[in-house]
Structures are given as structure tokens and as C-alpha cells.
Design a protein around this motif. Structure first.
Motif, PDB file in Angstrom:
ATOM      1  N   SER A 128       0.842  -1.191   0.000  1.00  0.00           N
ATOM      2  CA  SER A 128       0.000   0.000   0.000  1.00  0.00           C
ATOM      3  C   SER A 128       0.875   1.238   0.000  1.00  0.00           C
ATOM      4  N   TYR A 129       0.299   2.332  -0.454  1.00  0.00           N
ATOM      5  CA  TYR A 129       0.961   3.631  -0.457  1.00  0.00           C
ATOM      6  C   TYR A 129       0.030   4.667   0.164  1.00  0.00           C
ATOM      7  N   MET A 130       0.618   5.678   0.773  1.00  0.00           N
ATOM      8  CA  MET A 130      -0.169   6.773   1.323  1.00  0.00           C
ATOM      9  C   MET A 130       0.426   8.095   0.874  1.00  0.00           C
ATOM     10  N   GLU A 131      -0.430   9.038   0.517  1.00  0.00           N
ATOM     11  CA  GLU A 131       0.009  10.360   0.079  1.00  0.00           C
ATOM     12  C   GLU A 131       0.709  11.091   1.227  1.00  0.00           C
ATOM     13  N   GLU A 132       1.795  11.773   0.902  1.00  0.00           N
ATOM     14  CA  GLU A 132       2.554  12.511   1.910  1.00  0.00           C
ATOM     15  C   GLU A 132       2.224  13.994   1.949  1.00  0.00           C
ATOM     16  N   ASN A 133       1.939  14.574   0.814  1.00  0.00           N
ATOM     17  CA  ASN A 133       1.997  16.041   0.714  1.00  0.00           C
ATOM     18  C   ASN A 133       0.706  16.771   1.033  1.00  0.00           C
ATOM     19  N   ALA A 134      -0.363  16.067   1.345  1.00  0.00           N
ATOM     20  CA  ALA A 134      -1.592  16.761   1.733  1.00  0.00           C
ATOM     21  C   ALA A 134      -1.361  17.518   3.039  1.00  0.00           C
ATOM     22  N   ASP A 135      -2.069  18.658   3.211  1.00  0.00           N
ATOM     23  CA  ASP A 135      -1.816  19.495   4.388  1.00  0.00           C
ATOM     24  C   ASP A 135      -2.466  18.960   5.657  1.00  0.00           C
ATOM     25  N   HIS A 136      -3.251  17.893   5.543  1.00  0.00           N
ATOM     26  CA  HIS A 136      -3.866  17.277   6.727  1.00  0.00           C
ATOM     27  C   HIS A 136      -3.990  15.790   6.468  1.00  0.00           C
ATOM     28  N   LEU A 137      -3.768  14.999   7.525  1.00  0.00           N
ATOM     29  CA  LEU A 137      -3.785  13.549   7.374  1.00  0.00           C
ATOM     30  C   LEU A 137      -5.074  13.056   6.740  1.00  0.00           C
ATOM     31  N   ALA A 138      -6.206  13.638   7.134  1.00  0.00           N
ATOM     32  CA  ALA A 138      -7.502  13.171   6.644  1.00  0.00           C
ATOM     33  C   ALA A 138      -7.726  13.468   5.166  1.00  0.00           C
ATOM     34  N   LYS A 139      -6.884  14.328   4.579  1.00  0.00           N
ATOM     35  CA  LYS A 139      -7.025  14.626   3.156  1.00  0.00           C
ATOM     36  C   LYS A 139      -6.192  13.692   2.283  1.00  0.00           C
ATOM     37  N   ARG A 140      -5.453  12.817   2.915  1.00  0.00           N
ATOM     38  CA  ARG A 140      -4.548  11.954   2.165  1.00  0.00           C
ATOM     39  C   ARG A 140      -5.263  10.725   1.609  1.00  0.00           C
ATOM     40  N   TRP A 141      -4.899  10.365   0.387  1.00  0.00           N
ATOM     41  CA  TRP A 141      -5.391   9.118  -0.168  1.00  0.00           C
ATOM     42  C   TRP A 141      -4.448   7.984   0.229  1.00  0.00           C
ATOM     43  N   PHE A 142      -4.972   6.778   0.171  1.00  0.00           N
ATOM     44  CA  PHE A 142      -4.110   5.604   0.242  1.00  0.00           C
ATOM     45  C   PHE A 142      -4.563   4.624  -0.815  1.00  0.00           C
ATOM     46  N   SER A 143      -3.649   3.824  -1.288  1.00  0.00           N
ATOM     47  CA  SER A 143      -3.980   2.850  -2.327  1.00  0.00           C
ATOM     48  C   SER A 143      -3.501   1.471  -1.918  1.00  0.00           C
ATOM     49  N   CYS A 144      -4.241   0.465  -2.355  1.00  0.00           N
ATOM     50  CA  CYS A 144      -3.886  -0.938  -2.126  1.00  0.00           C
ATOM     51  C   CYS A 144      -3.485  -1.540  -3.469  1.00  0.00           C
ATOM     52  N   GLU A 145      -2.337  -2.189  -3.484  1.00  0.00           N
ATOM     53  CA  GLU A 145      -1.744  -2.668  -4.736  1.00  0.00           C
ATOM     54  C   GLU A 145      -1.503  -4.167  -4.678  1.00  0.00           C
ATOM     55  N   VAL A 146      -1.559  -4.820  -5.828  1.00  0.00           N
ATOM     56  CA  VAL A 146      -1.316  -6.250  -5.897  1.00  0.00           C
ATOM     57  C   VAL A 146      -0.486  -6.554  -7.136  1.00  0.00           C
ATOM     58  N   ALA A 147       0.311  -7.612  -7.052  1.00  0.00           N
ATOM     59  CA  ALA A 147       1.083  -8.074  -8.199  1.00  0.00           C
ATOM     60  C   ALA A 147       1.242  -9.580  -8.112  1.00  0.00           C
ATOM     61  N   GLU A 148       1.313 -10.225  -9.247  1.00  0.00           N
ATOM     62  CA  GLU A 148       1.727 -11.621  -9.272  1.00  0.00           C
ATOM     63  C   GLU A 148       3.231 -11.655  -9.047  1.00  0.00           C
ATOM     64  N   VAL A 149       3.696 -12.613  -8.260  1.00  0.00           N
ATOM     65  CA  VAL A 149       5.118 -12.684  -7.942  1.00  0.00           C
ATOM     66  C   VAL A 149       5.671 -14.074  -8.233  1.00  0.00           C
ATOM     67  N   GLY A 150       6.981 -14.120  -8.436  1.00  0.00           N
ATOM     68  CA  GLY A 150       7.641 -15.388  -8.731  1.00  0.00           C
ATOM     69  C   GLY A 150       8.300 -16.025  -7.534  1.00  0.00           C
ATOM     70  N   ASN A 151       8.285 -15.325  -6.402  1.00  0.00           N
ATOM     71  CA  ASN A 151       8.917 -15.886  -5.207  1.00  0.00           C
ATOM     72  C   ASN A 151       8.208 -15.376  -3.961  1.00  0.00           C
ATOM     73  N   ALA A 152       8.419 -16.079  -2.842  1.00  0.00           N
ATOM     74  CA  ALA A 152       7.721 -15.745  -1.604  1.00  0.00           C
ATOM     75  C   ALA A 152       8.134 -14.387  -1.068  1.00  0.00           C
ATOM     76  N   ALA A 153       9.387 -14.004  -1.265  1.00  0.00           N
ATOM     77  CA  ALA A 153       9.864 -12.722  -0.756  1.00  0.00           C
ATOM     78  C   ALA A 153       9.302 -11.545  -1.534  1.00  0.00           C
ATOM     79  N   GLY A 154       8.693 -11.784  -2.680  1.00  0.00           N
ATOM     80  CA  GLY A 154       8.069 -10.718  -3.452  1.00  0.00           C
ATOM     81  C   GLY A 154       9.026  -9.859  -4.238  1.00  0.00           C
ATOM     82  N   THR A 155      10.263 -10.325  -4.439  1.00  0.00           N
ATOM     83  CA  THR A 155      11.239  -9.504  -5.149  1.00  0.00           C
ATOM     84  C   THR A 155      11.123  -9.618  -6.666  1.00  0.00           C
ATOM     85  N   THR A 156      10.372 -10.592  -7.136  1.00  0.00           N
ATOM     86  CA  THR A 156      10.209 -10.781  -8.577  1.00  0.00           C
ATOM     87  C   THR A 156       8.751 -10.577  -8.951  1.00  0.00           C
ATOM     88  N   LEU A 157       8.444  -9.430  -9.560  1.00  0.00           N
ATOM     89  CA  LEU A 157       7.090  -9.165 -10.029  1.00  0.00           C
ATOM     90  C   LEU A 157       6.936  -9.737 -11.435  1.00  0.00           C
TER      91      LEU A 157
END
Length: 294
Positions: A128-157
Motif C-alpha cells: 500500500s501507499y499513502m500520500e505525503e503532501n496533503a496538508d492534513h492527514l484526513a485529506k490523504r489518499w491511500f492505495s492498495c496494490e497487488v502483483a503476481e510474484v515469482g517468489n515468496a519474498a516478493g522480489t520478482t514481479l
């Protein structure tokens, strides 16, 4: 009878530059909240896809999910690595720490909905990612991301040409199966026909009242739960498992901080002793011979 040995792998952290077992990346299928994005150039949209990084990136940050929200957008029917499956806003009443915890929980729930089944059962990683630059925490977006991976550690997308929506709703190419053990990692295989050292058998959820700071107690609980998952998967009783000199059990999952924040699901694998190679699936083996090469 000597107690069966249990090998343990734990994924504890965010991206390569943050904490993790010997620097390993991100969230495997058990994903945790990832790095922060500044939101100045891009705003995430649910249902969109993009490439992980620009072509030619060679730094350690190029492994797995990028450290900030970004990448070149692509149609989800065209080549891409990352898919945004949920976008929300941070609750106004929360502190920064509680906001992160809320984001973690939201993304875990929404991931299972999006994938059509528990994310731990698939060859996928989430972050997940969260916006940093909004002037108030409640104005920030966050996103949930997914990828298929080739290994358990997630280093290969894995580069895909289709959405992961519903990918775990039933049997399919993204459902977790067999793998080969690597240094503090598992490399996933497309099926169990090729020689392999490990096979996914199921998930174990640590009890809500477990103390995540007590490493030994946590590991004993998860180890026992995964051992039961292995014997059920093979169709063995406890005595058969303990007398085998070929089969062992390994689990992979969140570290103490992530368990404390609510991520309590661990992946259980049946593995071979001394990395001997299996030549087929062990599901329902029962009284049959363990298919070990050599």
C-alpha cells in the motif's frame, strides 16, 4: 520419539531498504503496508494497472514494488506488473500510527475480496501507499496494490496481460502450489511436475490472544498449526509424520510488528529434508511412497 524439526522463515518488513529477513522485500502473499508515495505527480485509481519501474532501472529499489507510488500506466489487458485494486481516504480522527494500521487492515480485507479468495493461497504480493503532501492527514489518499510474484519474498514481479480480479476464486495459474527452497525464500513453480522441494498445504491463523512479542510461543503455535495442516494434506497421522526421514514442515508469514497490527495469517509448506527433490504432489499421499528423486 524425537520431536519433528521445524524450519522457520519470517517476512518482517517493507521494501528492500527497510527491515526484512536479510534485506528481503515487502509483503509476500501475506502483504503489509509498504512505502509512502508523495502523490505530487500521480493519484491512484482503482482498477488501473502500471509498470513497476521505468525500463532500465538497475538499483536495488527496482526489485519488487517501487519505493513510492509511480510507474508508467498501462491497460490491464496489456503488459504490466502492478494493479491498484482499492483507493480510499485516511480517517480524520486517526493518528498517523493508527492510520497506517487502518490502511493495513483495509487492504487485507479488500485484497481477499478482489482476488476472490485468501491472498495467502496465491502467488501474489500486496502493498500500500499513502500520500505525503496533503496538508492534513484526513485529506490523504491511500492505495492498495497487488502483483503476481515469482517468489515468496516478493522480489520478482511477474509481467501480466490481465487483471488479477477473481484469480483465487478457484483453481488457476496464480493459485499457490509447488516451489523450490532458496536462501530464505521460495521460488514458485507453475506446477508440481518439475522437481521441487516444497509444496503449499494451507494457511494457519494465529489466535487473537497470542502475544506477538513472544517469538518462541508464536513460533510454537504456528509450527504446531502448520504441522497439522501438513499431516491433513498428506493424509498422515502424527506418528507417520514423526517417523518420516523425508518430510518436514516450514511456515512463512508476518513478523511480530505485523502480527500486532492484525496480520496473523501464515502460509504452511510441506518440505523435504536436506532439500531432496520431489517429483510430484504430496496431496492425499496416504500410505503411498513419497515421490523423491534418486
Amino acid at each position: 520419539m524425537e520431536r519433528k524439526r521445524t524450519v522457520i522463515y519470517l517476512v518482517v518488513g517493507i521494501l528492500v531498504l527497510c527491515s526484512g529477513v536479510v534485506g528481503l522485500i515487502v509483503k509476500m502473499a501475506a502483504g503489509t503496508r509498504g512505502p509512502v508515495g508523495d502523490g505530487s505527480a500521480l493519484t491512484p485509481q482503482a482498477g488501473s494497472c502500471r509498470h513497476a519501474l521505468d525500463m532500465g532501472a538497475t538499483t536495488p529499489e527496482a526489485r519488487g514494488f517501487p519505493p513510492t507510488f509511480g510507474g508508467r500506466y498501462a491497460m490491464c489487458t496489456k503488459a504490466h506488473e502492478i494493479e491498484t485494486f482499492f483507493v480510499g481516504r485516511v480517517s480524520a480522527s486517526l493518528s498517523a500510527a493508527d492510520a497506517e494500521k487502518e490502511i493495513d487492515g483495509t487492504c487485507r480485507v479488500e485484497a481477499d475480496k478482489f482476488l476472490g479468495g485468501p491472498r495467502g493461497t496465491g502467488r501474489v504480493a500486496t502493498t500500500s501507499y499513502m500520500e505525503e503532501n496533503a496538508d492534513h492527514l484526513a485529506k490523504r489518499w491511500f492505495s492498495c496494490e497487488v502483483a503476481e510474484v515469482g517468489n515468496a519474498a516478493g522480489t520478482t514481479l511477474v509481467t501480466r496481460t490481465g487483471s488479477l480480479r477473481g484469480a483465487l476464486a478457484g483453481p488457476g495459474p496464480v493459485v499457490l502450489g509447488c516451489a523450490n527452497s532458496a536462501a530464505h525464500d521460495f521460488v514458485f513453480l507453475p506446477d508440481c511436475a518439475a522437481p521441487h522441494t516444497a509444496e503449499f498445504v494451507g494457511l494457519y491463523t494465529l489466535a487473537d490472544d497470542a502475544n506477538p512479542a513472544d517469538d518462541e510461543a508464536r513460533d510454537r503455535s504456528v509450527g504446531a498449526g502448520c504441522q497439522k495442516a501438513v499431516t491433513d494434506f498428506l493424509g498422515w497421522d502424527q506418528r507417520t509424520f514423526e517417523s518420516s526421514d523425508l518430510i518436514d514442515v516450514t511456515f512463512w508469514g508476518p513478523g511480530a510488528a505485523e502480527v500486532r497490527d492484525g496480520n496473523r495469517v501464515f502460509q504452511c509448506f510441506v518440505t523435504t529434508v536436506e532439500d531432496r527433490k520431489l517429483t510430484g504432489s504430496l496431496k492425499g499421499l496416504g500410505a503411498g511412497k513419497v515421490p523423491v528423486a534418486g
